[in-house]
Design a protein around this motif. Structure first.
Motif, PDB file in Angstrom:
ATOM      1  N   THR A 138      40.028  -5.280  14.364  1.00 54.92           N
ATOM      2  CA  THR A 138      39.615  -5.440  13.043  1.00 54.92           C
ATOM      3  C   THR A 138      38.271  -5.246  12.866  1.00 54.92           C
ATOM      4  OG1 THR A 138      41.408  -6.815  12.397  1.00 54.92           O
ATOM      5  CG2 THR A 138      39.357  -6.922  11.083  1.00 54.92           C
ATOM      6  N   VAL A 139      37.675  -4.636  11.972  1.00 54.18           N
ATOM      7  CA  VAL A 139      36.371  -4.668  10.992  1.00 54.18           C
ATOM      8  C   VAL A 139      36.150  -5.456   9.831  1.00 54.18           C
ATOM      9  CG1 VAL A 139      34.307  -3.174  10.735  1.00 54.18           C
ATOM     10  CG2 VAL A 139      35.693  -2.596  12.325  1.00 54.18           C
ATOM     11  N   ASP A 140      35.441  -6.402   9.803  1.00 54.36           N
ATOM     12  CA  ASP A 140      35.315  -7.145   8.626  1.00 54.36           C
ATOM     13  C   ASP A 140      34.109  -6.873   7.863  1.00 54.36           C
ATOM     14  OD1 ASP A 140      35.326  -9.192   6.733  1.00 54.36           O
ATOM     15  OD2 ASP A 140      35.054 -10.948   7.855  1.00 54.36           O
ATOM     16  N   LEU A 141      34.181  -6.224   6.688  1.00 55.32           N
ATOM     17  CA  LEU A 141      32.879  -5.774   6.064  1.00 55.32           C
ATOM     18  C   LEU A 141      32.537  -6.689   5.124  1.00 55.32           C
ATOM     19  CD1 LEU A 141      34.357  -2.190   5.180  1.00 55.32           C
ATOM     20  CD2 LEU A 141      32.634  -2.962   6.915  1.00 55.32           C
ATOM     21  N   ARG A 172      41.033   1.051  10.454  1.00 59.50           N
ATOM     22  CA  ARG A 172      40.687   2.349  10.590  1.00 59.50           C
ATOM     23  C   ARG A 172      39.912   2.714   9.314  1.00 59.50           C
ATOM     24  NH1 ARG A 172      45.531   3.049  13.253  1.00 59.50           N
ATOM     25  NH2 ARG A 172      46.680   3.095  11.352  1.00 59.50           N
ATOM     26  N   ASN A 173      40.224   2.316   8.270  1.00 61.33           N
ATOM     27  CA  ASN A 173      39.504   2.398   6.973  1.00 61.33           C
ATOM     28  C   ASN A 173      37.926   1.646   7.034  1.00 61.33           C
ATOM     29  OD1 ASN A 173      41.502   3.838   5.976  1.00 61.33           O
ATOM     30  ND2 ASN A 173      42.320   2.060   4.518  1.00 61.33           N
ATOM     31  N   THR A 174      37.934   0.620   7.439  1.00 58.00           N
ATOM     32  CA  THR A 174      36.783  -0.203   7.716  1.00 58.00           C
ATOM     33  C   THR A 174      35.646   0.242   8.800  1.00 58.00           C
ATOM     34  OG1 THR A 174      38.170  -1.571   9.349  1.00 58.00           O
ATOM     35  CG2 THR A 174      37.750  -2.475   6.912  1.00 58.00           C
ATOM     36  N   ALA A 175      36.514   0.794   9.898  1.00 63.43           N
ATOM     37  CA  ALA A 175      35.371   1.561  10.677  1.00 63.43           C
ATOM     38  C   ALA A 175      34.826   2.798  10.360  1.00 63.43           C
ATOM     39  CB  ALA A 175      36.252   1.926  12.207  1.00 63.43           C
ATOM     40  N   PHE A 176      35.653   3.563   9.365  1.00 57.99           N
ATOM     41  CA  PHE A 176      34.919   4.645   8.818  1.00 57.99           C
ATOM     42  C   PHE A 176      33.856   4.240   7.829  1.00 57.99           C
ATOM     43  CE2 PHE A 176      35.114   7.056   4.861  1.00 57.99           C
ATOM     44  CZ  PHE A 176      34.440   8.182   5.366  1.00 57.99           C
ATOM     45  N   LEU A 177      34.214   3.220   7.146  1.00 57.87           N
ATOM     46  CA  LEU A 177      33.185   2.839   6.170  1.00 57.87           C
ATOM     47  C   LEU A 177      31.891   2.225   6.692  1.00 57.87           C
ATOM     48  CD1 LEU A 177      35.614   1.112   3.256  1.00 57.87           C
ATOM     49  CD2 LEU A 177      34.127   3.436   3.144  1.00 57.87           C
ATOM     50  N   GLY A 195      30.746   3.304   9.528  1.00 57.42           N
ATOM     51  CA  GLY A 195      30.004   4.360  10.272  1.00 57.42           C
ATOM     52  C   GLY A 195      30.263   4.392  11.581  1.00 57.42           C
ATOM     53  N   LEU A 196      31.152   3.620  11.958  1.00 52.59           N
ATOM     54  CA  LEU A 196      31.857   3.505  13.383  1.00 52.59           C
ATOM     55  C   LEU A 196      32.567   4.842  13.848  1.00 52.59           C
ATOM     56  CD1 LEU A 196      32.674   0.037  13.742  1.00 52.59           C
ATOM     57  CD2 LEU A 196      30.623   0.903  14.215  1.00 52.59           C
ATOM     58  N   GLU A 197      33.343   5.365  12.715  1.00 50.15           N
ATOM     59  CA  GLU A 197      34.153   6.536  12.914  1.00 50.15           C
ATOM     60  C   GLU A 197      33.634   7.631  12.057  1.00 50.15           C
ATOM     61  OE1 GLU A 197      35.890   7.056  15.632  1.00 50.15           O
ATOM     62  OE2 GLU A 197      36.268   4.952  16.202  1.00 50.15           O
ATOM     63  N   GLU A 198      34.157   8.811  12.081  1.00 50.81           N
ATOM     64  CA  GLU A 198      33.649   9.870  11.083  1.00 50.81           C
ATOM     65  C   GLU A 198      34.766  10.217  10.193  1.00 50.81           C
ATOM     66  OE1 GLU A 198      30.847  11.493  10.731  1.00 50.81           O
ATOM     67  OE2 GLU A 198      30.203  10.140  12.335  1.00 50.81           O
ATOM     68  N   THR A 199      35.935   9.529  10.554  1.00 58.05           N
ATOM     69  CA  THR A 199      37.244   9.703   9.421  1.00 58.05           C
ATOM     70  C   THR A 199      37.870   8.508   9.577  1.00 58.05           C
ATOM     71  OG1 THR A 199      39.127  10.503  11.180  1.00 58.05           O
ATOM     72  CG2 THR A 199      37.327  12.071   9.925  1.00 58.05           C
ATOM     73  N   ASN A 200      38.818   8.110   8.614  1.00 57.44           N
ATOM     74  CA  ASN A 200      39.638   6.958   8.892  1.00 57.44           C
ATOM     75  C   ASN A 200      40.955   7.000   9.265  1.00 57.44           C
ATOM     76  OD1 ASN A 200      40.537   8.339   6.560  1.00 57.44           O
ATOM     77  ND2 ASN A 200      41.304   6.702   5.376  1.00 57.44           N
ATOM     78  N   ARG A 201      41.094   8.323  10.053  1.00 64.54           N
ATOM     79  CA  ARG A 201      42.678   8.586  10.656  1.00 64.54           C
ATOM     80  C   ARG A 201      42.634   8.313  11.885  1.00 64.54           C
ATOM     81  NH1 ARG A 201      44.749  11.793   6.717  1.00 64.54           N
ATOM     82  NH2 ARG A 201      43.115  12.985   5.276  1.00 64.54           N
TER      83      ARG A 201
END
Length: 307
Positions: free
Chosen positions: A21-24, A294-299, A301-307
């Motif tokens: 989990t990524v807590d934004l 996935r969505n949070t990691a993308f937002l 900047g830990l991933e280039e997409t949320n897929r």
């Protein structure tokens, strides 16, 4: 096994869902608002569910500086912590210089005006459950518009700086019309990571505004704190969150804690309670991971997409 504050042990299945989990939306301290834990303690709290990262938010100052100042302690802490800056009057409002500093110091997020947004100042005249400052901070309203009603040059430059850095831009507590205009400018300037906070709390965005912001590529965030029975307000039923997830879809929905305040549950305890409730109400584990990992990691900047 770690236990929650309620004294019950989370199931292995629940821990598996939450791993990564990524807590934004973590409100650890320091802050003029009373906080229950600092950023180092938040990192250790996150490790209880194997959090991948935490974005720490202050309404009043650049938290990227906190992260650097706490570097030696955070280097020994289990969960990576990132910061950013909110465009409130305490940092000069819609201030490109404040954004440039945050980016230079490693910031991963620029929050639109929150406590300085006109919508927030209006809502806070009532008992909205929002915390109070420990002193008078001489808050002044910050708008994204200039005197002609167009998006200001400062707001435009802020979005360009965010685009150049490839980081997250949120609408803060702007009203729906202001946020949609801000995001339209951001999208034209190439911002790829956009986030709407709690559309039904303070912001009260219309369906039209939400559709416009989704059209600009924004994700819609819901805060677990608002569904937790031990948080004073708004104390919404879990069915409301389930309805939002079905309405927007997990691919564009984000779940974050919005916790860290004195008197409220720890962020991780909210994940354990509310995510289990979502599972019990038929939300699939894979969809929860889409919204929390996935969505949070993308937002962030830990991933280039949320897929």
């Amino acid at each position: 096994m770690t236990t929650t504050e309620a004294g019950t042990s989370p199931s292995p299945a629940l821990l598996q869902v939450l791993d990564g989990t990524v807590d934004l939306h973590c409100h650890s301290g320091p802050s003029p608002f009373p906080r229950r834990l600092d950023h180092v303690e938040a990192s250790h709290d996150g490790a209880r569910i194997g959090m991948r990262a935490i974005l720490v938010k202050s309404h009043h100052h650049n938290t990227a500086m906190d992260v650097l100042a706490m570097g030696p302690q955070l280097a020994q802490a289990p969960t990576p912590v990132y910061g950013g800056v909110a465009m409130n009057s305490e940092v000069g409002g819609m201030n490109p210089s404040a954004v440039a500093v945050a980016v230079l110091m490693g910031g991963r997020c620029v929050w639109g005006p929150t406590v300085s947004a006109g919508q927030h100042l209006l809502a806070h005249q009532h008992d909205d459950g929002f915390p109070n400052n420990t002193g008078n901070l001489y808050e002044e309203e910050v708008s994204v518009f200039d005197s002609t009603g167009a998006v200001s040059q400062q707001a435009d430059l802020v979005t360009r700086l965010v685009s150049d850095a490839g980081i997250l831009l949120t609408g803060g507590h702007l009203d729906g019309e202001s946020m949609s205009a801000f995001f339209a400018t951001a999208a034209r300037n190439g911002v790829k990571r956009l986030l709407v906070h709690h559309p039904d709390y303070i912001i009260n965005a219309s369906e039209t505004a939400i559709e416009e912001m989704l059209g600009h590529g924004a994700f819609i965030e819901h805060e677990l704190s608002m569904y937790h029975p031990d948080v004073a307000a708004p104390h919404w039923p879990i069915e409301q969150l389930v309805d939002w997830i079905h309405k927007i879809g997990p691919e564009r929905t984000v779940l974050d804690s919005d916790l860290g305040q004195v008197g409220n549950p720890l962020p991780v305890d909210a994940y354990l309670l509310i995510v289990q409730q979502l599972l019990d109400h038929g939300i699939k584990a894979e969809d929860i991971r889409q919204m929390t990992c996935r969505n949070t990691a993308f937002l962030l900047g830990l991933e280039e997409t949320n897929r």
